[in-house]
Motif scaffolding. Structure first.
Motif, PDB file in Angstrom:
ATOM      1  N   ASP A  30       1.175  -0.800  -0.088  1.00  0.00           N
ATOM      2  CA  ASP A  30      -0.154  -0.043  -0.156  1.00  0.00           C
ATOM      3  C   ASP A  30       0.925   1.608  -0.223  1.00  0.00           C
ATOM      4  O   ASP A  30       0.897   2.350  -0.276  1.00  0.00           O
ATOM      5  CB  ASP A  30      -0.980   0.482   1.366  1.00  0.00           C
ATOM      6  N   ILE A  31       1.955   1.146   0.928  1.00  0.00           N
ATOM      7  CA  ILE A  31       2.790   2.051   0.911  1.00  0.00           C
ATOM      8  C   ILE A  31       3.179   2.300  -0.562  1.00  0.00           C
ATOM      9  O   ILE A  31       3.341   2.959  -0.991  1.00  0.00           O
ATOM     10  CB  ILE A  31       3.581   2.082   1.964  1.00  0.00           C
ATOM     11  N   ARG A  32       3.784   1.503  -0.926  1.00  0.00           N
ATOM     12  CA  ARG A  32       4.792   1.833  -2.194  1.00  0.00           C
ATOM     13  C   ARG A  32       3.585   1.957  -3.441  1.00  0.00           C
ATOM     14  O   ARG A  32       4.471   3.032  -4.155  1.00  0.00           O
ATOM     15  CB  ARG A  32       5.479   0.124  -3.196  1.00  0.00           C
ATOM     16  N   VAL A  33       2.274   1.416  -3.253  1.00  0.00           N
ATOM     17  CA  VAL A  33       1.474   2.222  -4.425  1.00  0.00           C
ATOM     18  C   VAL A  33       1.617   3.565  -4.246  1.00  0.00           C
ATOM     19  O   VAL A  33       1.477   4.420  -4.955  1.00  0.00           O
ATOM     20  CB  VAL A  33       0.527   0.701  -4.178  1.00  0.00           C
ATOM     21  N   ILE A  91       2.942  -0.339   9.149  1.00  0.00           N
ATOM     22  CA  ILE A  91       2.412  -1.343   8.037  1.00  0.00           C
ATOM     23  C   ILE A  91       1.571  -2.649   9.429  1.00  0.00           C
ATOM     24  O   ILE A  91       2.094  -3.349  11.096  1.00  0.00           O
ATOM     25  CB  ILE A  91       3.910  -2.137   7.754  1.00  0.00           C
ATOM     26  N   GLY A  92       0.396  -2.943   9.426  1.00  0.00           N
ATOM     27  CA  GLY A  92      -0.135  -4.320   9.650  1.00  0.00           C
ATOM     28  C   GLY A  92      -1.455  -3.250  10.780  1.00  0.00           C
ATOM     29  O   GLY A  92      -2.198  -3.948  11.532  1.00  0.00           O
ATOM     30  N   ASP A  93      -0.689  -2.413  11.098  1.00  0.00           N
ATOM     31  CA  ASP A  93      -1.605  -1.683  11.439  1.00  0.00           C
ATOM     32  C   ASP A  93      -3.927  -1.881  10.734  1.00  0.00           C
ATOM     33  O   ASP A  93      -3.138  -1.616   9.593  1.00  0.00           O
ATOM     34  CB  ASP A  93      -1.981  -0.174  11.554  1.00  0.00           C
ATOM     35  N   ILE A 113       6.258   4.509   8.090  1.00  0.00           N
ATOM     36  CA  ILE A 113       4.895   4.732   8.296  1.00  0.00           C
ATOM     37  C   ILE A 113       4.559   4.976   6.964  1.00  0.00           C
ATOM     38  O   ILE A 113       4.473   5.237   5.910  1.00  0.00           O
ATOM     39  CB  ILE A 113       4.933   5.754   8.817  1.00  0.00           C
ATOM     40  N   ALA A 114       2.666   4.747   7.055  1.00  0.00           N
ATOM     41  CA  ALA A 114       1.787   5.387   5.528  1.00  0.00           C
ATOM     42  C   ALA A 114       1.914   6.873   5.514  1.00  0.00           C
ATOM     43  O   ALA A 114       1.763   7.094   6.016  1.00  0.00           O
ATOM     44  CB  ALA A 114       0.040   4.560   5.797  1.00  0.00           C
ATOM     45  N   ASP A 131      -5.948  -5.383 -10.248  1.00  0.00           N
ATOM     46  CA  ASP A 131      -4.880  -6.377  -9.737  1.00  0.00           C
ATOM     47  C   ASP A 131      -4.003  -5.352  -9.700  1.00  0.00           C
ATOM     48  O   ASP A 131      -3.788  -4.940 -11.085  1.00  0.00           O
ATOM     49  CB  ASP A 131      -4.631  -7.313 -10.670  1.00  0.00           C
ATOM     50  N   LEU A 132      -2.536  -5.634  -9.233  1.00  0.00           N
ATOM     51  CA  LEU A 132      -1.449  -4.508  -8.990  1.00  0.00           C
ATOM     52  C   LEU A 132      -0.616  -5.841  -9.076  1.00  0.00           C
ATOM     53  O   LEU A 132       0.081  -5.848  -7.760  1.00  0.00           O
ATOM     54  CB  LEU A 132      -1.389  -3.372  -8.122  1.00  0.00           C
ATOM     55  N   ILE A 133       0.531  -5.059  -9.526  1.00  0.00           N
ATOM     56  CA  ILE A 133       1.969  -6.361  -9.434  1.00  0.00           C
ATOM     57  C   ILE A 133       3.003  -4.227  -9.476  1.00  0.00           C
ATOM     58  O   ILE A 133       3.058  -4.408  -9.984  1.00  0.00           O
ATOM     59  CB  ILE A 133       2.087  -6.751 -10.318  1.00  0.00           C
ATOM     60  N   VAL A 134       3.392  -4.622  -7.820  1.00  0.00           N
ATOM     61  CA  VAL A 134       4.509  -3.866  -7.270  1.00  0.00           C
ATOM     62  C   VAL A 134       5.478  -4.502  -7.254  1.00  0.00           C
ATOM     63  O   VAL A 134       5.518  -5.567  -6.577  1.00  0.00           O
ATOM     64  CB  VAL A 134       3.746  -3.926  -5.857  1.00  0.00           C
ATOM     65  N   ASN A 135       6.092  -3.852  -8.250  1.00  0.00           N
ATOM     66  CA  ASN A 135       7.627  -4.091  -9.061  1.00  0.00           C
ATOM     67  C   ASN A 135       9.071  -2.987  -7.475  1.00  0.00           C
ATOM     68  O   ASN A 135       8.902  -1.529  -8.801  1.00  0.00           O
ATOM     69  CB  ASN A 135       7.784  -4.391 -10.339  1.00  0.00           C
TER      70      ASN A 135
END
Length: 491
Positions: free
Chosen positions: A33-36, A101-103, A63-64, A158-162
């Protein structure tokens, strides 16, 4: 063909919403989520992406982005409350706590005020974490729809986070805490081969000894803006001499690994397999590509795609043993090896299927140890449990393969390069079976690939798997690597 879902997304009109009505949305924050969000917004603040930086910050971990939580408010407004037809007109927010992450965030909207003119609604907004602590509070104002809208719900894309940087950092991280390996680099006389060795040194992975014509080496360094300060350099007249001298450094115990620079593969390998002055052991030499593929959940070891053109059954057994050594050095306690063929059944007319069956029986008898083997398996069955299930294949390896043993060099080389160039796989290459690990990459490979390959050399050296059992097994029964197999097979 309508690719939309049969589920409906339906709004609530201005008339249907009363003051005090609520709606909620729950979402767990992931690293992806953060990378996107960073890719979408361009916000690459190190607090969100750089774990090392974040560790020293007031938050102690990444953090986000604050607006990620705000985007969840927008999602709830646009899809449910009120839903389609809503026009966002205003927002005020207060950010109270970081989101890690995980919250698990719960977004709650409460209709606070309705205004007849313009059919406006003001909502109280609150995002709270799994502990019930408020993370974001504020108000949102919208122009609510006045007509019912009900449409097929469009699936979330769908997303592939690369994130190549993150994937490389994860691989480099495997070498963290290990003493750097001394490595003789033969003829690093182009920018990428020199930069790869120097980057690996800067990362604390290797202590390079550069063996090359010194004048040419300095020219390359100066043109690329690279510094040779503090780096040992040995002057030789040409690339052939560089290969011979690099191998000699290993034999003398001055280097624990060998690395190919910008010379031809056959130049280096001829020095490696020389009968009296080379680095042979009782184990056959073989090459392994370690591929980090964005669409596959684990690293893939593909072998042999660079040294052995048409390996025999005996060759394949050694190729497997080498790959198993590498997999275990990478931290895979019991790797799963798929022995590839065009089909998953034994066919006497297809040698690859016969070899696969024999190798599996050899493993049953303890002749190949340390891994779970299965084959013959077609490529789709090896990497897709769904494909194997469709074909009725029951296998402990299908869909979970760590190692892919290919039938021959051509199929393996094409497979590895297809993954690299069409699937954006991150590749590293290493040769095993010699007295020390040999970093063997294509001259077309960039510095990043060479850096990643140095990680493999370090892990193998420190795991005591430098060659086939280390420096004490020189000798005797290695069949000569065919000349044609050395002529640019990884170029």
């Amino acid at each position: 063909m309508d690719i939309r879902s049969t589920d409906l997304i339906t709004n609530r009109t201005w008339d249907e919403i009363a003051v005090g009505d609520t709606a909620t949305l729950v979402r767990t924050l992931t690293a992806d989520d953060i990378r996107v969000f960073a890719a979408m917004s361009g916000d690459v603040n190190p607090a969100h992406l750089d774990a090392e930086y974040a560790k020293a910050s007031v938050f102690h971990e990444v953090i986000a982005h604050g607006m990620w939580g705000a985007a969840l408010i927008s999602a709830l407004l646009g899809t449910e409350f009120p839903g389609p037809g809503t026009i966002y007109t205003g927002q005020s927010l207060h950010f109270l706590r970081p989101v890690h992450i995980g919250d698990v965030l719960t977004v709650k909207l409460t209709a606070k005020e309705k205004v007849e003119r313009g059919h406006r609604i003001v909502f109280d907004c609150e995002c709270s974490n799994q502990n019930g602590e408020p993370v974001i509070t504020g108000e949102a104002e919208v122009k609510a729809p006045t007509e019912r809208i009900s449409r097929p719900r469009w699936p979330v894309p769908d997303l592939i986070v690369n994130d190549r940087h993150a994937r490389l950092a994860a691989l480099v991280g495997l070498g963290r805490g290990l003493a750097p390996v001394s490595i003789a680099v033969a003829h690093p006389c182009d920018t990428e081969s020199l930069k790869g060795a120097l980057d690996a040194a800067e990362a604390g992975l290797v202590l390079p000894i550069l063996v090359a014509p010194l004048g040419k080496l300095r020219e390359v360094a100066a043109a690329a803006g690279l510094s040779l300060d503090g780096i040992e350099c040995i002057d030789v007249p040409h690339s052939h001499a560089a290969a011979e001298q690099a191998v000699a450094l290993v034999r003398a115990g001055r280097a624990e690994a060998l690395m190919k620079g910008s010379l031809h593969t056959d130049e280096l390998m001829h020095a490696v397999v020389a009968h009296d002055t080379g680095l042979r052991t009782a184990r056959r030499l073989s090459h392994v590509f370690v591929m980090d593929v964005p669409t596959y959940p684990r690293r893939l070891l593909i072998t042999d795609a660079a040294i052995n053109i048409e390996p025999t059954l005996e060759d394949k057994a050694d190729i497997l043993r080498n790959a198993i050594d590498l997999a275990r050095a990478l931290g895979i306690a019991t790797p799963k090896a798929a022995i590839l063929a065009a089909v998953e059944t034994v066919n006497p007319k297809m040698r690859a299927t016969l070899d696969a069956a024999a190798l599996c029986k050899m493993a049953d008898r303890g002749q190949i140890a340390g891994a779970v083997l299965d084959g013959p398996l077609a490529f789709d069955n090896a990497i897709s449990a769904a494909a194997a299930k469709t074909k009725g294949i029951v296998s402990p390896v299908a869909g979970e393969a760590d190692i892919l043993l290919v039938p021959d060099l051509e199929s393996g080389n094409m497979l590895a390069k297809q993954l690299e160039y069409l699937a954006d796989a991150q590749a590293a290459g290493i040769v095993l079976g010699a007295k020390v690990p040999i970093v063997l990459t294509s001259r077309a490979d960039d510095a990043e690939t060479r850096l990643a390959s140095c990680v493999l050399a370090l892990l193998l050296a420190r795991a005591g798997k430098g060659g086939a059992g280390g420096l004490g097994r020189a000798g005797a029964s290695l069949s000569a690597v065919p000349q044609a197999a050395l002529d640019g097979s990884v170029e």
